[in-house]
Design a protein around this motif. Sequence first.
Motif: not given
Length: 440
Positions: A224, A432, A222, A438, A213
């Motif tokens: 991805r 992030h 969250n 995300s 991720y």
Amino acid sequence: MSPILLFAPIRLAVWHRQSLPLAMGHESRYHLAPMGLIVQKFGGTSVANAQKIHRAARRAIQAKRDGKHVVMVVSAMGRTTDKLVSLAREVASNPPKRELDMLLTTGEQVSIALMAMAIHDAGGQAISLTGAQLGLVTDSVHTKAKIHKIERRRLESELEAGNIVIVAGFQGIDAAGEITTLGRGASDTTATALAAVLEAEMCEIYTDVDGVYTADPRVVPNARKIDTISYDEMLEMASAGAGVMHGRAIEFAMRFDVPVHVRSALTDAPGTMIMRETEGMEALAIRGVTLREDLATMVLLGVPNKTGMAGRIFEEIAKHHVIVDDIVQNMYDDGKFANIGFVISAEDSPIVKELTDRLVREQGLQGVETQDQVSKISAIGVGMRSHSGVAASMFDILGSAGVNIHSISTSEIVISCVVAREDGHKALAAIHDAFHLSDK
Ligand code: ADP
Ligand code: ASP
Ligand code: MG
């Protein structure tokens, strides 16, 4: 006879992270067996109980029925290794490392035997092998051993006999016959090293997340899933704290060009492919962000500016197999003295403190400052090569989030900042979000 039987064992040279690109001298590579070979590695949670062992067994049997040679690498069940470490610490405050290795390797021995039984039970054919039985030869650095050589003979004859070969992860044997381990989380390394030696077409890492991720999904909800990531990026992410893969595992995969597929043990959904860099990977400035929370910083104060001093200091530390990162030297007093700061794993801090205290006494340093409560946040991406201003944005984001930066280090595809431990999660989430990781 399958071609994989035709070649003498090849040597995997020892290397350290720093010298990796130079050191691999493999004498021969054999050609792919007509059947093809895959390595499937199952982590602790993926073999935590009988039902999960059966599920993993079925996966291996299926691959065998699909016409592949199959080598499985299995970790200890669930939290077994942690429990064994705690047990050792209950018995002794500083257990001898040889005996720790003796103890910890039992965890994997349990799971390989159970896996072989499960495969037999499901109508397949399998044999379990410890590192010693297989001939996975390491150096003698207990609890942190490095692989020197993997014998192919036993592996090949068992595969040729139609077995699924189940190898105990994270363990080996040194030249004197002592049992060693390769460091926590190193079953991944056993897997990719075997994949390299056997020239596997794929090394599959089955785990409790469905891929790699953009950040640890346990910390950044969250985050991805990444579809493809380059070896370089994954290597940096692993060494910067992405616990999903053991760093050295990526070194083997990269060196021998073995594609690695990180995926869920519970589903058939595609996970993340770790592979050679392809065109287009640079489109994104940042592939992922990581946090290492197990770090300490040290500053040697008032180091006399004498030729050879830095060499003496870091040689002393290296002798104890401590990995040192981000060394920063600042001169003062017209260059007569320097302060030298560096980052180490918090676990190594007592031994390094002991060594540096001795250097203070013997080499006339003025003192040592230690900070055990620090974390390092890193942003990683091959896209940094072609995007400018990434570092500046990162510092801005941290500033706006109220996070004070203790020190900064950068390389071609990584920007790292050391921050107070308590700021780590906040900093990770802020970066992030601000880089929209995300978003697809
Ligand atoms: P295994 O026992 O299968 O080797 P690990 O616990 O070593 O599994 O690795 C999987 C864990 O790694 C995940 O549960 C996840 O919390 C953690 N992790 C950390 N960083 C990442 C990341 N960037 N992507 C995916 N997982 C990550
Ligand atoms: N069982 C070992 C550990 O927990 C090795 C591994 O799981 O990779 O560290
Ligand atoms: Mg792991």
